[in-house]
Write an enzyme that holds these catalytic residues in place. Structure first.
Site, PDB file in Angstrom:
ATOM      1  N   GLY A 313      80.257 -15.259 -82.551  1.00 17.31           N
ATOM      2  CA  GLY A 313      81.241 -16.215 -83.046  1.00 17.31           C
ATOM      3  C   GLY A 313      82.352 -16.419 -82.038  1.00 17.31           C
ATOM      4  N   GLY A 315      86.370 -18.431 -81.675  1.00 23.46           N
ATOM      5  CA  GLY A 315      87.455 -19.199 -82.258  1.00 23.46           C
ATOM      6  C   GLY A 315      88.524 -19.489 -81.242  1.00 23.46           C
ATOM      7  CG  PHE A 317      94.317 -17.407 -81.386  1.00 24.00           C
ATOM      8  CD1 PHE A 317      94.974 -18.035 -80.348  1.00 24.00           C
ATOM      9  CD2 PHE A 317      94.697 -17.701 -82.684  1.00 24.00           C
ATOM     10  CE1 PHE A 317      95.999 -18.941 -80.591  1.00 24.00           C
ATOM     11  CE2 PHE A 317      95.717 -18.594 -82.945  1.00 24.00           C
ATOM     12  CZ  PHE A 317      96.366 -19.225 -81.898  1.00 24.00           C
ATOM     13  N   GLY A 318      89.930 -15.898 -80.052  1.00 29.42           N
ATOM     14  CA  GLY A 318      89.085 -14.767 -79.714  1.00 29.42           C
ATOM     15  C   GLY A 318      87.602 -15.055 -79.805  1.00 29.42           C
ATOM     16  CB  VAL A 320      83.366 -12.292 -83.075  1.00 31.82           C
ATOM     17  CG1 VAL A 320      82.928 -11.070 -83.879  1.00 31.82           C
ATOM     18  CG2 VAL A 320      84.744 -12.758 -83.532  1.00 31.82           C
ATOM     19  CE  LYS A 336      89.953 -12.913 -83.546  1.00 35.15           C
ATOM     20  NZ  LYS A 336      90.688 -13.335 -84.763  1.00 35.15           N
ATOM     21  CG  ASP A 442      92.474 -20.979 -89.965  1.00 35.50           C
ATOM     22  OD1 ASP A 442      92.295 -22.162 -90.335  1.00 35.50           O
ATOM     23  OD2 ASP A 442      92.032 -20.528 -88.895  1.00 35.50           O
TER      24      ASP A 442
END
Length: 635
Positions: A313, A315, A317-318, A320, A336, A442
């Site tokens: 995954g 996103g 900010f990070g 995973v 993460k 979120d």
């Protein structure tokens, strides 16, 4: 004219002949393997407005000749540049973004920095800068983002910084700054992230403004602080008369009248030893909660060097990764890795640590530990380790492609109803959390993970924050509201700068509910401007629910004809779908005051579930009882 040549795998030095492209406005050579020095001839590009060299292997000094350019953005981060920052660079009053992070620059920050009245971003983190923060910095009256962490600065935080009222993020951590924490930071209405950790600050911590929200600031690693809000766990400040001076940590002469003082000083020594023993880890969650400690090497080994094959995954900010490592009862974990080059990533790490260290609920993702250290390239490294949930995120199951999940069909009505109830229970827990409610900020399908039993777990608390219901206006911020959620799911009031409230989560939950039972994403190409998922459902409600509902949830006429005694016939299903969509519509109303409270949402959904699937007893799982009733009717 613009020149974009990155990211690529370019090697060797930057050609000095580029300095002859006199009409060039933008040059980007980011994320290559360029080496050698920055050619001084680039100073001949007097029309150059944006210059990006981030993420190469450049050495040598920053050419003073760059001051001749009409630069608005100068980005030289993540290289191996040395020497002092040339004063000439600050003479271009057009600069609004200056990024020199993660190099080996030395010397003081030039006082000419204060001449840049239009400067918005300054990033000097991860160098070896010395001296004090220049008092001239008060001249940067447009400054919003200032990052100077991990340098060798000393002295106090200058009082002239009180002029920087537009600051939104400030990171002065991991230096040698001394003195007290300025009270004026409390009055900065837009300040949403403040990191003063690992310095030598002393005295009382303010308790107003940003200092009233434990997820928005960090002061760990300053051993002589006191006071502040109770969540910090600091000792109370000694009340001293104006005639007495403050004594730093010195040998104490014991007398009969100093018994109480001895007790307090003993407590300070205990706290000092505890902080000192944890300095290497720099890990606010692992140190405070006695969670397992992990190193960069441990996480790299677990993820096979952060291999893309283990990437599960990604996103804002990070990223995973799936990792194989033993942490208690867990042999597989989710790691993460924070993208610290993204502005707000450090705030995200702090927010997740500070919220998840307190929260405990079966429908929240469980954090196992955290790591904050330096990687082999001497860059900051932050990571969070969570339990691994094998069925991925809800978004992939709602909008499943044929062949995904081993041929798994779309989620059925029973599964979706169970999921929204569990997610609602988690959000209700957050909103009722004591002593202060938590706003997730979120909520969306990609932040809801499913375990092996398809039980949902709400994750990604990078934007979460505790809220103070007595003084909500303190969270109003023109800067951070842009990060209050994801387009399509974020409450409309956040778009006009309103403060964060639990009503915003309710809106996101309402959109999530509509998405789950219509099968349509709120960010779909058909939804624009005023015509969104909410208005799409409103247009068909309540008489034409079949038009907007996910057809996978409605029994076909053929199914009903084959099984007239079906547990879920078409009419009953449409009736219950209308009841569910009604809740989603109320939760996603434009005005916050018109939305439901989460506790009422969960109650209503439970009622629908009971009417749709009436149970004889409380034994066994919900799904097993449904299967049992179906078998009974078949006989």
């Amino acid at each position: 004219m613009a020149l974009y040549m990155g990211p690529n795998l370019l090697t060797g030095p930057i050609p000095s002949s580029l300095g002859t492209l006199s009409k060039l406005n933008v040059m980007s050579l980011v994320e290559n393997r360029l080496s050698g020095e920055i050619p001084p001839t680039l100073g001949n590009l007097t029309q150059l407005i944006e210059f990006y060299l981030t993420g190469n292997e450049l050495t040598g000094q920053i050419p003073p000749s760059l001051g001749k350019c009409s630069l608005g953005i100068l980005s030289l981060g993540n290289n191996n540049l040395t020497g002092k920052i040339p004063n000439e660079v600050f003479l271009a009053d057009t600069i609004i973004d200056l990024s020199f992070q993660n190099n080996m620059l030395v010397g003081p920050i030039p006082s000419e920095l204060g001449l840049l009245r239009n400067m918005v971003v300054v990033d000097f983190m991860g160098n070896m800068l010395t001296g004090e923060i220049p008092v001239s910095i008060g001249g940067c009256q447009s400054l919003q983002y200032l990052y100077v962490r991990q340098n060798l600065l000393h002295g106090s935080i200058p009082s002239t910084m009180k002029k920087l009222t537009g600051l939104q993020e400030l990171d002065l951590s991991s230096n040698n700054l001394s003195g007290t924490i300025p009270e004026f930071f409390s009055s900065f209405a837009g300040l949403t992230y403040l990191n003063l950790s690992f310095n030598k600050l002393i005295g009382e911590v303010p308790d107003a403004g940003i200092f009233h929200n434990a997820t928005a600031f960090s002061i760990v690693g300053n051993d002589d602080l006191c006071g502040g809000i109770p969540a910090l766990g600091l000792p109370p400040c000694l009340k001293q008369s104006t005639k007495k001076k403050k004594f730093p940590r010195l040998p104490v002469v014991v007398s009969v009248s100093t018994i109480l003082s001895l007790i307090f000083i003993s407590f300070l020594i205990f706290q000092y030893g505890k902080h000192k023993s944890n300095k290497k880890q720099l890990d606010p969650i692992a140190s405070s909660s006695q969670l397992p400690r992990v190193s960069y090497a441990d996480l790299s080994r677990a993820t096979d060097g952060f291999s893309t094959a283990n990437l599960i995954g990604e996103g804002r900010f990070g990223s995973v990764y799936r990792g194989n490592m033993s942490l208690g009862e867990h042999s597989i974990v989710a790691v993460k890795i924070l993208k610290l080059q993204e502005r707000g990533a450090s705030h995200s790490f702090l927010a997740e640590c500070e919220t998840l260290r307190y929260l405990r609920h079966r429908n929240l993702v469980k954090i196992l530990t955290a790591c904050s250290t330096i990687d082999p390239r001497q860059y900051d490294f932050k990571a969070l380790v969570f339990e691994y949930l094998p069925n991925g995120n809800l978004d992939k199951w709602l909008h499943v492609n044929k062949g995904e999940h081993g041929g798994q069909q779309a989620l059925n009505l029973c599964q979706r109803l169970s999921i929204v109830i569990d997610v609602g229970s988690a959000v209700e827990y957050l909103h009722d959390f004591k002593p202060k409610p938590v706003v997730h900020c979120d909520l969306k399908p990609s932040n809801i993970l499913l375990d092996s039993d398809m039980v949902p777990h709400v994750g990604d608390f990078g934007l979460a924050r505790f809220i103070n219901q007595q003084n909500r206006n303190q969270f109003q911020s023109s800067g951070w509201t842009a990060f209050r959620g994801t387009f399509g799911y974020a409450a409309p009031e956040y778009g006009i700068g309103n403060e964060v409230t639990t009503c915003g989560d309710v809106y996101s939950y309402g959109i999530l509910l509509l998405e789950m039972f219509t099968g349509r994403s709120p960010t779909g190409e058909n939804f624009q401007a005023e015509f969104n998922l909410h208005s799409f459902v409103v247009a068909a409600f309540p008489n034409h629910v079949e038009v907007v509902a996910d057809h996978n949830l409605i029994p076909s006429s053929e199914d009903t004809e084959r099984d007239p005694n079906s547990l879920l016939n078409k009419e009953a299903t449409l009736s219950r779908l209308a009841s569910i969509l009604r809740i989603g519509l109320i939760c996603s109303k434009q005005l916050p005051a018109e939305r439901m409270q989460m506790r009422d949402v969960v109650k209503e959904l439970h009622k629908i579930k009971e009417k749709l699937y009436p149970l004889r007893n409380n034994e066994g799982t919900f799904e097993s009882q449904i299967a049992e009733r179906t078998q009974e009717q078949a006989h």
